[in-house]
Write an enzyme that holds these catalytic residues in place. Structure first.
Site, mmCIF file in Angstrom:
data_model
loop_
_atom_site.group_PDB
_atom_site.id
_atom_site.type_symbol
_atom_site.label_atom_id
_atom_site.label_comp_id
_atom_site.label_asym_id
_atom_site.label_seq_id
_atom_site.Cartn_x
_atom_site.Cartn_y
_atom_site.Cartn_z
ATOM 1 N N HIS A 250 52.434 -60.737 85.468
ATOM 2 C CA HIS A 250 51.227 -60.482 84.679
ATOM 3 C C HIS A 250 50.153 -61.530 84.948
ATOM 4 O O HIS A 250 49.228 -61.695 84.150
ATOM 5 C CB HIS A 250 51.564 -60.475 83.191
ATOM 6 C CG HIS A 250 52.674 -59.557 82.820
ATOM 7 N ND1 HIS A 250 52.626 -58.209 83.076
ATOM 8 C CD2 HIS A 250 53.877 -59.785 82.229
ATOM 9 C CE1 HIS A 250 53.753 -57.644 82.644
ATOM 10 N NE2 HIS A 250 54.529 -58.577 82.139
ATOM 11 N N HIS B 253 54.397 -52.917 82.012
ATOM 12 C CA HIS B 253 55.570 -52.893 82.899
ATOM 13 C C HIS B 253 55.757 -51.506 83.478
ATOM 14 O O HIS B 253 56.841 -51.147 83.919
ATOM 15 C CB HIS B 253 56.827 -53.292 82.131
ATOM 16 C CG HIS B 253 56.672 -54.523 81.321
ATOM 17 N ND1 HIS B 253 56.306 -54.483 79.996
ATOM 18 C CD2 HIS B 253 56.787 -55.832 81.657
ATOM 19 C CE1 HIS B 253 56.227 -55.734 79.540
ATOM 20 N NE2 HIS B 253 56.506 -56.565 80.525
#
Lengths: 333, 333
Positions: A57, A219
């Protein structure tokens, strides 16, 4: 799989090594267990702020370690929660005697492991408060999550709580400000393409060449719906309207508007989304008083974007404007 | 084609509108013809610096308008040179009486149009100097280019010349510093995927699922060779070695190392490349004294990276470290 990597199992370690080299003036990396701290930690008398989560991320969270934001970040393997021993070690490292705040995105593994780490740190005599972010309006529960997922608001909460901690405010106050940002914030994301986890070697999900997914998680978790790709104006409506109606944001509200790229999206497209978001907010009488446009909470190489709105008051604006000096966000320094 | 856009023909305009809204405190956008200036231009007695080129390389150039860097940028259509009237209007707008420097990437259209604009501005009584960047060691001539292409060094030249101009140095000196950065700098790029120009609607070139292209240009122009995808370590060698041997960079040299993402590449991968670049430089006795890692000169949604090295001396380091406050680069402010 096409990626600029060596072995999939070394992605996190080698990326941390590169980061440590690139930002040696700001951060240092511990490798056993993995955590990133400011180069000059702890700061005596200041609340320490620790966050963390799966890697993939970036710049969240390690890129937000530095003056005015985090004291430490714990990176897990890609899309995998870090472990309690990482969080405990980071908490000990940044404890300057005023307690430590954990900022945790709402994913089951992260929440459980940070709870365990908080207990361990308390047993070491450190006062710990935790704030769980859960701003994603797309779905109620999800893969890896009971309740709403924590996404874009986390970046903003880390910045604003970080500024409050820098003023040496007490732990309870810093945690309350962090909770306020989460309570006042809502987000939703979308994907044009899947991401590919290095260890998996193939796309997390299949998305046909002419389709997009609205409400996607960071995700690649399923969102609300799939459909043919729409225009930027339509996509922005599909993200902004559920956000606005959820809080709800009302005419006369001042907001921070955050348009975030998912990792594979060029800046030229994010500015187009931001332009559309301005029209929608203006049409509803919502005033954008601060903004952030760029890729700050990503999902590996996913193409797509997310929108986050946070209702702002004078206190939050002042904390947002305060100086920050991290690899990922820097101003006023 | 999957992009966050409305109509292909409106991409540049709408992106500029979004940018103007997001950064109203730093820049303003003129739409007829298109150019971006600082919000408070011109600065009396300071050399004005104007750059520009086709859109699709964001944040270059418009994202580098602001204190310590450019005074104006002229965006063309995607991958298309801006026109002389844009450059002339920008030159007039930023003229503070100390002359104007044009920083031009070496592509035939850009060079011709900036030459014409310089002539027009001189006819208006403005002193103009031009510096053409040509740092790409991959190929000698290319599509749209006689001689080497101008790529990554342009970002660094804009920062360093911008700092010199801020010190109110005379035009000739600012231009000489800019030339020095170009002369001391070398770059090379690679692609894992093609980019897709919105108006074309399909990838600029075909690259099989298991291949990469070394030496690619920022418009998808052909590079040196295609081959199966290699590891990050091998890719970094294939980019860094020709760069190092070209100048040549020698043991004992101090360099600024710039690892750049092409638009579709996540930060986690760029740090892995930077880690490899450090090993290569260390192995050759080359000292990295400053660095920049991120997506600063992009090629729409292309996945890939480029490496730029610039040999640094004390003067260049001081100018690099000087404050800058633009949408794309910000520190010391």
């Amino acid at each position: 799989m096409k990626k600029l990597i060596n072995k999939p199992e070394n992605v996190v370690k080698e990326s941390l090594q590169g980061m440590a080299l690139a930002h040696a003036n700001l951060i240092k990396v511990s490798y056993n267990p993995y955590f990133i701290t400011r180069s000059n930690t702890p700061t005596e008398g200041k609340v320490g702020i620790v966050s963390g989560g799966g890697s993939g991320h970036e710049p969240l969270h390690g890129g937000f370690v530095g003056f005015g934001m985090l004291d430490a970040a714990c990176p897990g393997e890609v899309f995998t929660s870090p472990t309690p021993d990482q969080m405990q070690a980071a908490t000990l490292a940044v404890n300057g005697g005023a307690g430590v705040l954990h900022i945790v995105k709402n994913y089951t593994g992260d929440v459980l492991n940070f709870e365990m780490a908080a207990d361990l740190a308390r047993a070491d005599g450190i006062e710990v408060e935790s704030v769980v972010t859960n701003d994603d309006v797309a779905v109620k529960d999800s893969l890896y999550t009971a309740g709403r997922r924590g996404v874009g608001v986390t970046v903003l909460a880390e910045k604003i709580a970080g500024a409050a901690a820098e003023q040496k405010r007490p732990l309870k106050e810093v945690a309350d400000i962090c909770r306020k940002v989460n309570n006042y914030g809502r987000s939703m994301g979308m994907a044009l393409t899947s991401c590919t986890v290095p260890a998996a070697g193939k796309p997390t999900f299949d998305l046909p060449d002419d389709e997009m997914e609205i409400g996607i998680g960071i995700h690649g978790e399923p969102g609300r719906s799939r459909m043919k790709v729409k225009t930027a104006a339509e996509i922005t409506e599909m993200l902004a309207n559920p956000i606005i109606e959820d809080l709800p944001f009302k005419s006369g509200d001042s907001v921070l508007a955050f348009v975030n790229g998912m990792g594979g999206t060029p800046l030229i497209e994010l500015y187009i989304i931001y332009n559309e978001l301005n029209k929608i907010c203006a049409g509803r009488g919502i005033k954008i008083v601060r903004n952030l446009v760029g890729s700050y909470i990503t999902s590996l190489d996913m193409a797509g974007c997310s929108i986050t709105l946070v209702k702002m008051d004078d206190e939050l604006i002042k904390l947002w404007d305060a100086p920050v000096n991290t690899p990922g966000l820097r101003w006023g320094i």
